[in-house]
Design an enzyme around this catalytic site. Structure first.
Site, mmCIF file in Angstrom:
data_model
loop_
_atom_site.group_PDB
_atom_site.id
_atom_site.type_symbol
_atom_site.label_atom_id
_atom_site.label_comp_id
_atom_site.label_asym_id
_atom_site.label_seq_id
_atom_site.Cartn_x
_atom_site.Cartn_y
_atom_site.Cartn_z
ATOM 1 N NE ARG A 157 -56.824 -27.655 -10.377
ATOM 2 C CZ ARG A 157 -57.254 -26.654 -9.640
ATOM 3 N NH1 ARG A 157 -56.436 -25.684 -9.288
ATOM 4 N NH2 ARG A 157 -58.509 -26.616 -9.227
ATOM 5 C CB ALA B 124 -4.713 5.565 -14.168
ATOM 6 C CB ALA B 125 0.668 3.879 -15.519
ATOM 7 N NE ARG C 112 0.153 -2.381 0.347
ATOM 8 C CZ ARG C 112 -0.062 -1.239 1.006
ATOM 9 N NH1 ARG C 112 0.522 -0.117 0.611
ATOM 10 N NH2 ARG C 112 -0.857 -1.218 2.060
ATOM 11 C CG ASN D 182 -53.245 -11.145 -5.960
ATOM 12 O OD1 ASN D 182 -52.891 -10.412 -5.046
ATOM 13 N ND2 ASN D 182 -53.178 -12.469 -5.877
#
Length: 436
Positions: A416, A9-10, A15, A353
């Site tokens: 509100r 894996a070195a 590309r 809900n």
């Protein structure tokens, strides 16, 4: 007899045109190197050869044995770096950018040593387009040598049997053959593939294990990464279909390597499932939904166009509807959030809900805070819950409210501005203009 897998894996992976090391590019949500390491788990002690400039690769390979290749002078020199860990049994050397090889094929590679008194087994395949692959020159079913494409003659380039990059032999043989490899080639590199001709020079038979092309998709570019992703996704989908999951348009569903889905789940088109997802039986995932790091319980309905983020748990028979996003939220059994809602860092009780347009305001610019909503609660449309805040059981929150304080059970909350009506202040009639 001990068995060691040496994973190379070195490589630079130039590309790929990426700052991320090639073997760390993901397939189905995890690095290709990790796929290969896990495939080898049941058969081998794993040794990973990394470059001195790739600490991220070493971290991904942990806790397995890590070996550093000091200089990038070819695949043979990478393999030689692992010599102290070859042991006394069998050694298999494989490239880290071949993540789709199955454990069954690795088993065949080891078994090749028992066929025709072979001392070396190699992995080969017949790609639809041999292209730049190294060619396996064989006679009577045994390998004679592997020739790299750049060094091959026109006749050798016509060979369709190609090298994959898997080699198995006794540790003592492998060590000796590696020591005899030189760099007399067009790139002045030490090619691991030369091990075949060196073994043959000693009179050793070299067996060939011919694997399916779809297992041997070495990855050197973004297009090859995408090709491997297509193959892996196809495998994952087929496994789910065989297990009793319905996908109405399988090619549009994308899965992760660790996706767990029980029987009688229906997945509609254009669904993406990221890592860490478990979906229980009888669930329906509607079209264009995205799930990751979550648990969906039996009978729940998700979507369409829902996003379930990590740390979320959807209860039995709960509904998460269109354009609803959950993050680190537990939605209780039978609870519903059906429209245009964000619930973050929240706990929602059973049969509650959540109205359309509701949001939990969980972030104050510095820290995240939690919202707790009890069971059998009705949250009206367009409500903002400013965390940290708690809403008790059986509460009604009026539409359009901004909730900043805790609400006791069995209460109604209205937060509100009062509506004011000015009589006679409506739109005045306007004369129509003459048409021209």
């Amino acid at each position: 007899m001990d068995k060691v897998a040496v994973i190379l894996a070195a490589g630079l992976g130039t590309r790929m045109k990426s700052n991320l090391p090639k073997v760390l590019h993901p397939l189905a949500g995890r690095p290709m190197l990790t796929h290969l390491i896990d495939t080898c788990a049941s058969m081998f002690t794993r040794v990973v050869v990394v470059s001195s400039g790739d600490p991220a690769v070493a971290a991904a390979a942990a806790p397995h044995q890590i070996v550093v290749q000091a200089e990038r002078t070819g695949t043979a020199s990478a393999a030689k770096a692992a010599l102290p860990y070859f042991g006394t049994g069998l050694v298999t050397i494989i490239y880290g950018d071949n993540p789709l090889i199955s454990s069954r094929t690795f088993g065949h590679l080891a078994a090749a040593l028992g066929d025709q008194r072979c001392r070396l087994g190699i992995l080969a395949t017949r790609p639809p387009d041999p292209g730049m692959f190294g060619r396996v020159v064989s006679e009577h079913g045994l390998a004679e040598r592997i020739v790299e494409f750049v060094d091959a003659t026109p006749e050798e380039r016509k060979i369709t049997l190609c090298n994959v990059g898997g080699f198995t032999g006794a540790a003592t043989d492998m060590a000796r053959w590696l020591s005899l490899i030189d760099n007399r080639n067009s790139k002045s590199e030490f090619y691991l593939t030369d091990i075949v001709s060196i073994a043959r020079d000693e009179g050793a038979n070299v067996g060939i294990v011919e694997a399916e092309w779809t297992e041997c998709l070495g990855i050197n570019s973004r297009s090859e990464l995408a090709r491997a992703e297509r193959v892996l996704q196809s495998r994952l989908r087929e496994a789910l279909l065989d297990s009793g999951v319905t996908m109405t348009a399988p090619d549009t569903v994308f899965l992760a390597w660790d996706t767990k889905i029980e029987t009688d789940v229906v997945i509609e088109p254009n669904v993406v499932i990221g890592p860490g997802v478990t979906i229980a039986a009888g669930t329906r995932i509607r079209a264009f939904s995205y799930l990751e790091g979550c648990v969906v319980s039996r009978g729940a309905v998700i979507g369409p166009y829902a996003r379930i983020r990590p740390g979320s748990h959807i209860g039995e028979d709960a509904h998460v509807g269109n354009f609803v996003e959950l993050k680190a939220t537990a939605l209780g059994n039978g609870a519903k959030a059906n429209h245009l809602t964000y619930l973050g860092d929240s706990e929602i009780g059973a049969h509650t809900n959540i109205g359309a347009g509701t949001i939990t305001c969980n972030y104050d610019g510095v820290a995240k805070h939690r919202t707790t909503i009890g069971s059998n609660v009705f949250i009206g449309s367009d409500v903002a819950l400013v965390a940290p805040v708690s809403v008790g059981d059986r509460v009604i929150v009026a539409a359009g409210s901004v909730i900043t304080e805790n609400i006791d059970a069995d209460s109604m909350a209205i937060a509100r501005s009062r509506q004011v009506v000015k009589q006679g202040r409506g739109m005045k009639p306007r004369p129509l203009k003459d048409s021209v």
